[in-house]
Design a protein around this motif. Structure first.
Motif, PDB file in Angstrom:
ATOM      1  N   UNK A 185       0.812  -0.963   0.148  1.00 56.00           N
ATOM      2  CA  UNK A 185      -0.200  -0.034   0.043  1.00 56.00           C
ATOM      3  C   UNK A 185       0.970   1.263  -0.104  1.00 56.00           C
ATOM      4  N   UNK A 186       1.898   1.379   0.827  1.00 58.69           N
ATOM      5  CA  UNK A 186       2.725   2.490   1.013  1.00 58.69           C
ATOM      6  C   UNK A 186       3.586   2.732  -0.207  1.00 58.69           C
ATOM      7  N   UNK A 187       3.900   1.487  -0.966  1.00 57.81           N
ATOM      8  CA  UNK A 187       4.542   1.603  -2.270  1.00 57.81           C
ATOM      9  C   UNK A 187       3.715   2.410  -3.198  1.00 57.81           C
ATOM     10  N   UNK A 188       2.422   2.150  -3.318  1.00 55.45           N
ATOM     11  CA  UNK A 188       1.617   2.710  -4.262  1.00 55.45           C
ATOM     12  C   UNK A 188       1.154   3.898  -3.841  1.00 55.45           C
ATOM     13  N   UNK A 189       1.195   4.717  -2.717  1.00 61.54           N
ATOM     14  CA  UNK A 189       0.492   5.766  -2.462  1.00 61.54           C
ATOM     15  C   UNK A 189       1.502   7.080  -3.159  1.00 61.54           C
ATOM     16  N   UNK A 190       0.911   8.307  -3.416  1.00 62.31           N
ATOM     17  CA  UNK A 190       1.631   9.484  -3.903  1.00 62.31           C
ATOM     18  C   UNK A 190       2.898   9.686  -2.902  1.00 62.31           C
ATOM     19  N   UNK A 191       4.100   9.734  -3.563  1.00 62.63           N
ATOM     20  CA  UNK A 191       5.281   9.841  -2.594  1.00 62.63           C
ATOM     21  C   UNK A 191       5.355  10.824  -1.586  1.00 62.63           C
ATOM     22  N   UNK A 192       5.107  11.918  -1.807  1.00 64.50           N
ATOM     23  CA  UNK A 192       4.945  13.213  -0.878  1.00 64.50           C
ATOM     24  C   UNK A 192       4.176  12.619   0.359  1.00 64.50           C
ATOM     25  N   UNK A 193       3.038  11.926   0.183  1.00 64.32           N
ATOM     26  CA  UNK A 193       2.113  11.537   1.173  1.00 64.32           C
ATOM     27  C   UNK A 193       2.402  10.513   1.775  1.00 64.32           C
ATOM     28  N   UNK A 194       3.079   9.353   1.254  1.00 62.54           N
ATOM     29  CA  UNK A 194       3.554   8.034   1.807  1.00 62.54           C
ATOM     30  C   UNK A 194       4.715   8.414   2.880  1.00 62.54           C
ATOM     31  N   UNK A 195       5.586   9.355   2.528  1.00 56.02           N
ATOM     32  CA  UNK A 195       6.750   9.519   3.276  1.00 56.02           C
ATOM     33  C   UNK A 195       6.278  10.088   4.697  1.00 56.02           C
ATOM     34  N   UNK A 196       5.226  10.415   4.973  1.00 56.09           N
ATOM     35  CA  UNK A 196       4.814  10.841   6.166  1.00 56.09           C
ATOM     36  C   UNK A 196       3.472  10.381   6.613  1.00 56.09           C
TER      37      UNK A 196
ATOM     38  N   UNK B 102      -4.326  15.488 -10.226  1.00 55.81           N
ATOM     39  CA  UNK B 102      -4.536  17.138  -9.664  1.00 55.81           C
ATOM     40  C   UNK B 102      -3.025  17.409  -9.077  1.00 55.81           C
ATOM     41  N   UNK B 103      -2.260  16.199  -8.545  1.00 55.33           N
ATOM     42  CA  UNK B 103      -1.247  16.609  -8.087  1.00 55.33           C
ATOM     43  C   UNK B 103      -1.282  16.935  -6.418  1.00 55.33           C
ATOM     44  N   UNK B 104      -2.555  16.883  -6.055  1.00 58.61           N
ATOM     45  CA  UNK B 104      -2.681  17.716  -4.552  1.00 58.61           C
ATOM     46  C   UNK B 104      -2.145  16.141  -3.629  1.00 58.61           C
ATOM     47  N   UNK B 105      -1.957  16.643  -2.344  1.00 57.53           N
ATOM     48  CA  UNK B 105      -1.548  15.757  -1.297  1.00 57.53           C
ATOM     49  C   UNK B 105      -2.559  15.733  -0.222  1.00 57.53           C
ATOM     50  N   UNK B 106      -3.471  15.258   0.052  1.00 58.29           N
ATOM     51  CA  UNK B 106      -4.438  15.204   0.987  1.00 58.29           C
ATOM     52  C   UNK B 106      -4.020  15.243   2.541  1.00 58.29           C
TER      53      UNK B 106
END
Length: 459
Positions: A103-114, A276-280
């Motif tokens: 799951x974490x490998x699949x998440x947007x990188x800037x989001x998965x990092x934290x 959209x490139x957003x990080x929720x």
């Protein structure tokens, strides 16, 4: 009719009669699809009477890889054969660790990092409840921002932020929710449509929140869908999504994106927010992430991890088989480029549906993203509104759904007045299957609109 066929039909009818007499009146799909499935593979479902259907419902988007995909079955068999515990509450297991890594490998990188993940009850609605509760705990606030057309689930909190009044009317209010206008190009809430409609939606949100007499207390969170599914397959413009992220970030409002139906490659990206490139601040995930088995999680920025132990618990948070199937599904989607494939096939299907719209005036709008497509049916004889949209025709939509079923095609309805044909085929759909779906759908719409059965139908 042969004796064997007659016996099969009798057996099917007997099952349907027992279901009708024993199950609650709240059952839905069984009312419009009188099928007793006995076998399924990929996109094909076979009923007890021997009829075969192309499934464009896919478990309401759950079956990203279709029915009984070999990758999923192998993961389930491997887990069963290993002797691993099938239920361990929220204890650490190898299968949970593997799923969390995938799951974490699949998440947007800037989001998965934290990010942190919380395993919820097995349905997406519980993950919505968890996300809302999490943000209320973190902010100390109670109110919520939600949108017209939204669907987030059937439990109290999720139902409160859902827009469909039909499922809410008999119930008391589920809390303080401020309803905001979602950009809906074909039926623009501001009567202008296009980019201007989305701009007005964003302006309305921002001004309402900043108005000291607007009646909105600082909210605990905003929750939205990047593509509204049950709301009629309405995609939010990427620029509008970025505006919602800016508006919430500038005001310290957590942004929760419900990816229950849009996630795992469905819209042509692994997660719909990536367009959209957003990080929720949080993402709610379910359906396809369990590889066809029940699984739901909320993934959120670690800044909001202020829960006490047991703050949101549940017995069935340790579904080992779903974690194994989910990890295999997520990794297969990534390895095979199925999100990109969904974007390509979806674009081809959309182009043909647009051609069909030009030929059949009962099709008011064609929209969607990836393999999440909607065809809105209207009354072509009625007067259009200021955006050129004609009134929805739910009776026609119901006839089209029935005509599709008679041709061996399963499609479901959604949107305002249930007048939108929703196409959610598996990401593994072949080019030939895509053409067969469109052929059958075209025949069904033409027959339902004219009252003339297509000779030699393509079913």
């Amino acid at each position: 009719m042969t004796l064997a066929t007659g016996n099969a039909l009798d057996a099917k009818d007997a099952v349907l009669r027992r279901q009708h007499s024993r199950e609650s009146s709240a059952r839905t799909y069984a009312r419009t699809f009188p099928i007793v499935p006995v076998r399924a593979e990929g996109m094909t479902v076979e009923g007890a009477d021997g009829r075969r259907y192309l499934d464009c419902l896919s478990g309401a988007g759950t079956l990203a890889l279709g029915h009984n995909h070999p990758v999923v079955l192998e993961a389930i068999r491997r887990t069963l054969d290993s002797g691993a515990p099938l239920h361990m509450l929220d204890l650490a297991t190898a299968d949970k660790d593997e799923f969390t890594s995938a799951l974490f490998e699949s998440l947007p990188k800037g989001f998965a990092d934290r990010a942190r993940v919380h395993f919820c009850g097995p349905a997406g609605t519980d993950a919505v409840e968890a996300a809302l509760k999490l943000m209320q705990t973190a902010t100390g606030r109670r109110g919520l921002l939600a949108f017209t057309g939204a669907y987030h689930g059937m439990t109290a909190g999720a139902l409160a932020v859902t827009g469909n009044v039909g499922v809410k009317e008999p119930l008391p209010s589920g809390g303080e929710v401020t309803r905001l206008p979602y950009p809906y190009d074909y039926r623009c809430p501001f009567g202008v449509g296009g980019e201007r409609g989305a701009e007005l939606s964003a302006a309305y949100v921002e001004r309402l929140l900043d108005d000291p007499a607007g009646g909105v207390l600082p909210p605990a969170a905003m929750i939205l869908e990047a593509v509204q599914g049950e709301g009629g397959v309405v995609p939010a413009p990427d620029a509008w999504m970025r505006e919602m992220r800016r508006i919430t970030a500038e005001r310290g409002i957590p942004l929760v994106v419900d990816e229950v139906q849009t996630g795992a490659g469905r819209t042509g990206a692994m997660w719909a927010v990536e367009h959209s490139g957003i990080l929720p601040d949080a993402m709610v995930l379910s359906k396809a992430i369990g590889g066809s088995l029940p699984l739901a999680v909320v993934v959120y920025r670690e800044d909001y991890d202020g829960w006490q132990p047991g703050a949101h618990t549940g017995t069935f948070r340790g579904n080992t088989l779903a974690m194994a199937a989910g990890a295999a599904t997520l990794r297969h989607i990534a390895a095979e480029g199925l999100a990109e494939r969904a974007a390509l096939v979806g674009a081809r299907m959309t182009a043909r549906l647009e051609s069909l719209r030009a030929a059949l005036p009962v099709i008011g709008d064609v929209r969607g993203r990836g393999l999440m497509l909607g065809v809105e049916l209207v009354d072509p004889a009625a007067e259009p509104d200021t955006c050129g949209a004609r009134p929805a025709d739910p009776h026609l939509a119901a006839r089209v759904r029935a005509a599709c079923l008679s041709r061996g095609l399963i499609v479901e309805l959604g949107g305002r007045h249930d007048a939108v044909l929703r196409l959610l085929p598996p990401l593994t759909i072949t080019d030939e299957q895509a053409e067969a779906v469109l052929d059958r759908l075209a025949d069904a719409i033409e027959e339902a609109a004219t009252g003339t059965e297509i000779a030699g139908g393509r079913a």
